[in-house]
Design an enzyme around this catalytic site. Structure first.
Site, PDB file in Angstrom:
ATOM      1  N   HIS A 137       0.968  -1.159  -0.130  1.00 45.04           N
ATOM      2  CA  HIS A 137      -0.032  -0.128  -0.127  1.00 45.04           C
ATOM      3  C   HIS A 137       0.539   1.349  -0.170  1.00 45.04           C
ATOM      4  O   HIS A 137       0.444   2.490   0.268  1.00 45.04           O
ATOM      5  CB  HIS A 137      -0.922   0.187   1.148  1.00 45.04           C
ATOM      6  N   GLY A 188      -0.863  -2.032  -5.747  1.00 45.10           N
ATOM      7  CA  GLY A 188      -1.482  -3.291  -5.274  1.00 45.10           C
ATOM      8  C   GLY A 188      -3.105  -2.682  -4.884  1.00 45.10           C
ATOM      9  O   GLY A 188      -3.850  -3.565  -5.026  1.00 45.10           O
ATOM     10  N   HIS A 189      -3.214  -1.634  -4.416  1.00 45.96           N
ATOM     11  CA  HIS A 189      -4.368  -1.001  -3.963  1.00 45.96           C
ATOM     12  C   HIS A 189      -4.452   0.416  -4.825  1.00 45.96           C
ATOM     13  O   HIS A 189      -3.877   1.476  -4.423  1.00 45.96           O
ATOM     14  CB  HIS A 189      -4.582  -0.810  -2.643  1.00 45.96           C
ATOM     15  N   GLU A 317     -13.144  -9.109   0.329  1.00 49.94           N
ATOM     16  CA  GLU A 317     -14.145  -7.988   0.340  1.00 49.94           C
ATOM     17  C   GLU A 317     -14.364  -7.747  -0.887  1.00 49.94           C
ATOM     18  O   GLU A 317     -14.426  -6.544  -1.602  1.00 49.94           O
ATOM     19  CB  GLU A 317     -13.431  -6.956   1.021  1.00 49.94           C
ATOM     20  N   GLU A 333     -19.114  -3.047   1.815  1.00 48.08           N
ATOM     21  CA  GLU A 333     -18.428  -2.054   2.634  1.00 48.08           C
ATOM     22  C   GLU A 333     -18.915  -0.765   2.184  1.00 48.08           C
ATOM     23  O   GLU A 333     -18.808  -0.151   1.203  1.00 48.08           O
ATOM     24  CB  GLU A 333     -16.855  -2.211   2.122  1.00 48.08           C
ATOM     25  N   CYS A 335     -16.769   1.861   2.291  1.00 47.75           N
ATOM     26  CA  CYS A 335     -15.937   2.627   1.503  1.00 47.75           C
ATOM     27  C   CYS A 335     -16.252   2.406   0.159  1.00 47.75           C
ATOM     28  O   CYS A 335     -15.722   2.982  -0.980  1.00 47.75           O
ATOM     29  CB  CYS A 335     -14.397   2.210   1.850  1.00 47.75           C
ATOM     30  N   CYS A 413     -10.765   2.338   7.775  1.00 45.64           N
ATOM     31  CA  CYS A 413     -10.733   3.111   6.249  1.00 45.64           C
ATOM     32  C   CYS A 413     -12.137   3.681   6.293  1.00 45.64           C
ATOM     33  O   CYS A 413     -12.263   4.837   5.844  1.00 45.64           O
ATOM     34  CB  CYS A 413     -10.749   2.110   5.142  1.00 45.64           C
ATOM     35  N   CYS A 414     -13.122   3.210   6.734  1.00 46.84           N
ATOM     36  CA  CYS A 414     -14.684   3.531   6.764  1.00 46.84           C
ATOM     37  C   CYS A 414     -14.778   4.777   7.222  1.00 46.84           C
ATOM     38  O   CYS A 414     -15.288   5.927   6.806  1.00 46.84           O
ATOM     39  CB  CYS A 414     -15.475   2.501   6.759  1.00 46.84           C
TER      40      CYS A 414
END
Lengths: 647, 647
Positions: A137, A188-189, A317, A333, A335, A413-414
């Site tokens: 990340h 990767g993200h 996810e 999710e 996000c 994250c959310c």
């Protein structure tokens, strides 16, 4: 395509004065932002500690100690900083600007001479930078910081953090690319792609746009970069999860332009699609736009929950496959719905087509709002459409589903993602083209724009989402001809438009009612969207919802909660024999339109304790009450059900 | 309790001549046993190799090489040997007896001087014997060998393998127990407990019974043995799965006598309950019997699928919690239903209560038979009640569900378990007490017993399970008074009994119709069990089945298959407007009663491609066909559905 340019209206030009939304925006300002600042500083009791600011202090040499948290822990601070930037853009606030400036100091100190900035690698693995893009990340983390910096610069005009991220972006630009000597990799993200477009918009530096395009076009090509880097570092792994090593998990199974189905980790996917839409728009890239449309259509016709959420499985996810939309084991999710809104909003700037605004509205009013409690202090990461609390505790396939919002998460994250979206919601209401103002969302307040050199004010007033009557007033300095384009939502089957209290015929184009005229000062428009209770059915290919309906009124999906109904919600059947009625209840859940009616339940008196019996009808009528899905779980914890049996 | 003794009738005394069952028994003899022998010797193309006999050869010094397969790989040979023993008991067969004797030679050679016998530890970890009982299945493996040996001895009278297992059991008895110097442990996978009871029955050696009781009563006590052994060996692990370390997984969460709910790995549970029932019976242990009854009731009133399967989750192949019975993510292992039959059969020997026989029949006719294909060559490990093949491929929570039977498995517990049960099915039909003959299962053929010194023959004849008319003929040497107790199945609401073609009144006790009289030679009894098509409903607490019915006729649960119906089975609704009819079709699935009728499906012509629409009734009538659940998946692969919507 690309025949017109549609511009976003900057947050400063939009004022929200809305019964429904002002409460949320205020909650973010007065509760969520302070609460999250406390969380980032490990000051929330009984919640998982974040260590986020502490990591920056250690990386900057201010403290000693070791790194804590996920490899992407820095992003919690970035997303919070982005949220506070939006707040400062709307409502200047010295106290919080000072705190934000102090946070920026922390970030600046953590930056290395080269421009590199990431507390995990600086503290914990300084020799391993850029060696595990698949899992670690780094570019994702850089992207969130860039987003925060551009927002903060736009809000305050201060360029300290902007300089930090330009230096970081320059370092990344020197490190990655097709040129010899550079790393031919990508993240990767996905996240940096859309962030670099924002940085380009703020700085005008085309290198950032080109770098974004590089990341998109390198993705999924052969030779496969993630295998190359794996081999190079001796196949070490950062995470244990095997899905991390599936190509479709991070959308590297095919070159991006060849992708036709939404697959893999849902947040990664929609963040990437958002960047693709940005690039298509900036580069007038027809091929990339077609890819965006294909992926959009795959999601909304085959992989979208009625609540606007995506991601049918907790394993990775992720998206699964067409029409696989289980209600009680899904991930959905928060996000991911936010990312879907990003995607939709960007598509709206390419083509004013109400499908994008419809789905943006669906995701916003249902899943995103579900993501946060009414007091702004607890959050859902996962948004199921059906909850049996006992199953969440005891059924392994539902272990990720929580029956109650959580205070904070190790992987948080959310919460800050909700905060940054809701704080900037004003930017999603309108777009303008040369002489058109498009209204995509019905949120009361005022917008000020300039069309062909004319200053125009538009005042919007309604009780949306509880009422479909929306009033507008136009303010012009002199008579001016232009079009108001008002979205007629996909859920709305009948509408009327009046100008200065007289009905007018309007033409509908791509889901917008166009009113083109010479506007005079104080002209009024009344749009009435008929908003009856609708029973919705799913496409029969969605096996989970066979024989069931969901209750919808306007943009709001409704659900049954145990708090208002019988304990075992699965015993409830709605019937065409009975009507449902909607009425406003100011005392329930901060004030909502509730839906009541009669249904059937099982007559428990006639049931016995055997597990299996010969069938006999043993139903009895029962009063049922439904509340907006987004408000569920704000009272005592219990069952919740969105898709209800119907006969 | 323990007021009477009920005896099993030995396999030799039961002859099966039954349209339905003879086919299965013959299939085991002529296909499954030879096929499995090939599998054990790695001779099946395209199937996962077993290495089972090869491991024995290496352990016995006959070959060199390394161990392959699971730590419990030996049991595949043991279960096969047990099946072949039952075959030899019924039909002597020189060729196969020779092969079995050769296999026994292999086993004997692999035994160590001490009596220890386990190829994994002998070959691979000779220093680690008895150090990881939780994970390494040593006592489990010993148990299966003991079961095989007792069966082989009873069938052939040859004691070579019996001596081997007595030496092994003696070694275990010297190694384990409460006495100082012995290991105070027990098995991670229960099995030896019930095997030791069998060894006691054959040898009369009370030490074996006491050892079984020791294992049961040591289990779950404090200090917790599995933690002690873990610490002692330095916390090494054999398997990666975290559930292995949950106490309820292997039923060690509480001392056995305090357990009130069926939890954890389903096969482990029911094998243990079977041993507990054995011990309760042998020891006249009232407390242990009560525990058995409590656990039995928990299963059959809260955790049993209508197909007689157990284990609601693949995570740990385990029970979850009361009324959690998902149809498409369940485990429902074939072996677990076999274990449930073992448990029921043992309870029947304590109390002749039809509940035990009812559930034995349910598990046998539905899940156990589903476990094997009609050609005897492929097997289900998992027995779902609803299958959407695409989901098995793409949905992570359904990855364990196969839409087609497999040829063999790396962990091949189920195929030989089916073989040994079906080969010995004769032993489950009857029990006798002093002057009663109980018929639990309706399988045509003949049984010969002795009551109070009188030889009695009972001939049973029917077309069960397709017809409920069952004829008996009594053969006595002289007039003799005794009772015939015929089970009136729980599914049967109306029955008649005739003796010598004249209706008689019979009293029903605990589910059995008793006909007590002076029997004369050639007396006949006709039992007619009315066998209409029944629509079954689940207890409303089973949320998954709300609004749905399952079709049952006699003991057979029916299902819809895509091969006979529309592709998307979830679109089908059965209705009270239409009747279903049953008729025999000799050309379908080896000859079955099929069920046909009218239902509704969605009128696809009126459906559109949107994911969500306002509700509108768009159904059309459709002819449906249902086939016995146990036969599904024997034609082209497609969807299958057991619980069907009903209105």
């Amino acid at each position: 395509m690309f025949d017109k340019t549609y511009y976003e209206v900057s947050l400063k030009k939009v004022r929200i004065e809305d019964e429904f939304w002002s409460r949320y925006v205020k909650l973010i300002e007065t509760v969520a932002i302070p609460y999250q600042w406390d969380a980032l500083n490990n000051r929330i009791e009984d919640a998982e500690p974040s260590y986020c600011t502490q990591n920056f202090k250690i990386a900057g040499g201010e403290h000693s100690g070791s790194f804590h948290g996920f490899v992407f822990q820095d992003t919690d601070l970035s997303k919070w900083l982005e949220a506070i930037a939006y707040m400062l853009e709307i409502h200047p606030n010295e106290q919080w600007e000072k705190i934000a400036d102090e946070a920026i100091e922390l970030i600046e100190k953590a930056q290395q001479e080269s421009g590199y900035l990431n507390t995990y690698f600086t503290i914990k693995e300084p020799g391993a930078k850029w060696t595990n893009l698949r899992e670690c990340h780094e570019l994702y983390t850089a992207g969130h910081l860039i987003e925060a910096a551009t927002a903060y610069y736009k809000a305050t005009g201060k360029d300290k953090i902007l300089k930090v991220v330009c230096k970081l972006a320059d370092h990344i630009d020197e490190t990655f690319g097709i040129e010899e000597g550079k790393i031919h990799g990508y993240d990767g993200h996905q996240e940096i792609e859309l962030a670099l477009v924002k940085l380009y918009e703020v700085t005008g530096e085309i290198r950032y746009l080109n770098l974004s395009q590089y990341f998109i076009d390198a993705r999924g090509t052969e030779p496969y970069y993630f295998d190359i880097e794996s081999e190079k570092r001796g196949y070490t792994k950062h995470f244990e999860d095997d899905f991390m090593y599936k190509k479709d998990y991070n959308q590297t199974h095919l070159p991006v332009r060849q992708q036709t189905e939404a697959v893999g980790h849902a947040v990664r996917a929609v963040y990437m699609y958002s960047a693709m839409a940005d690039l298509a728009s900036k580069m007038k890239d027809q091929e990339l736009l077609e890819t965006c449309k294909t992926l959009w259509n795959n999601i909304i016709t085959k992989k979208l929950y009625i609540t606007g959420s995506i991601g049918s499985t907790s394993y990775g996810e992720a998206f699964t496959f067409d029409y696989d939309l289980p209600n009680d084991t899904n991930y959905s999710e928060t996000c991911a719905s936010i990312g879907l809104i990003f995607f939709a909003h960007r598509m709206l700037k390419i083509e004013a087509n109400a499908t994008y605004a419809d789905e943006m509205e669906r995701a916003l009013y249902n899943t995103v709002l579900s993501g946060m409690s009414l007091d702004g202090k607890s959050f859902f990461y996962v948004n199921p459409l059906e909850v049996w609390p006992e199953a969440c505790e005891h059924s392994p396939i539902k272990a990720h589903v929580k029956a109650a919002r959580q205070k904070w998460f190790g992987c948080a994250c959310c919460p800050p993602n909700v905060a940054r979206l809701l704080m900037s919601i004003g930017a999603y209401i309108y777009t303008v083209s040369e002489n058109e103002i498009y209204t995509h969302l019905y949120i009361s307040g005022r917008v000020d724009v300039e069309l062909q050199g004319h200053k125009i004010g538009l005042i919007q007033k309604s009780n949306y989402p509880w009422s479909g009557v929306i009033n507008f007033e136009v303010e012009v300095e002199a008579t001016k001809q232009f079009s108001l384009a008002l979205r007629i939502p996909g859920w709305c089957k009948s509408h009327t438009v009046m100008v200065n209290n007289k009905p007018v015929q309007v033409s509908i184009k791509r889901g917008y009612a166009f009113i083109n005229r010479e506007w005079e000062n104080h002209d009024t428009i009344t749009l009435e969207l008929m908003m009856p209770i609708e029973l919705m059915q799913a496409n029969p290919r969605v096996r989970e919802n066979a024989g069931k309906v969901a209750i919808q009124r306007g943009p709001m999906i409704y659900c049954l909660e145990e708090a208002d109904n019988v304990p075992n919600l699965s015993t409830i059947t709605l019937s065409s024999e009975f009507d449902l009625t909607a009425s406003y209840n100011e005392n329930l859940l901060s004030g909502i339109v509730e839906i009541k009616g009669t249904g059937y339940t099982v007559d428990e008196a006639e049931s016995n304790s055997l597990l299996y019996n010969s069938y006999q009808l043993k139903e009895k009528p029962i009063e049922i009450k439904a509340v907006p899905y987004c408000m569920w779980g704000n009272r005592e914890h219990g069952e919740m059900l969105t898709w209800i049996r119907y006969k």
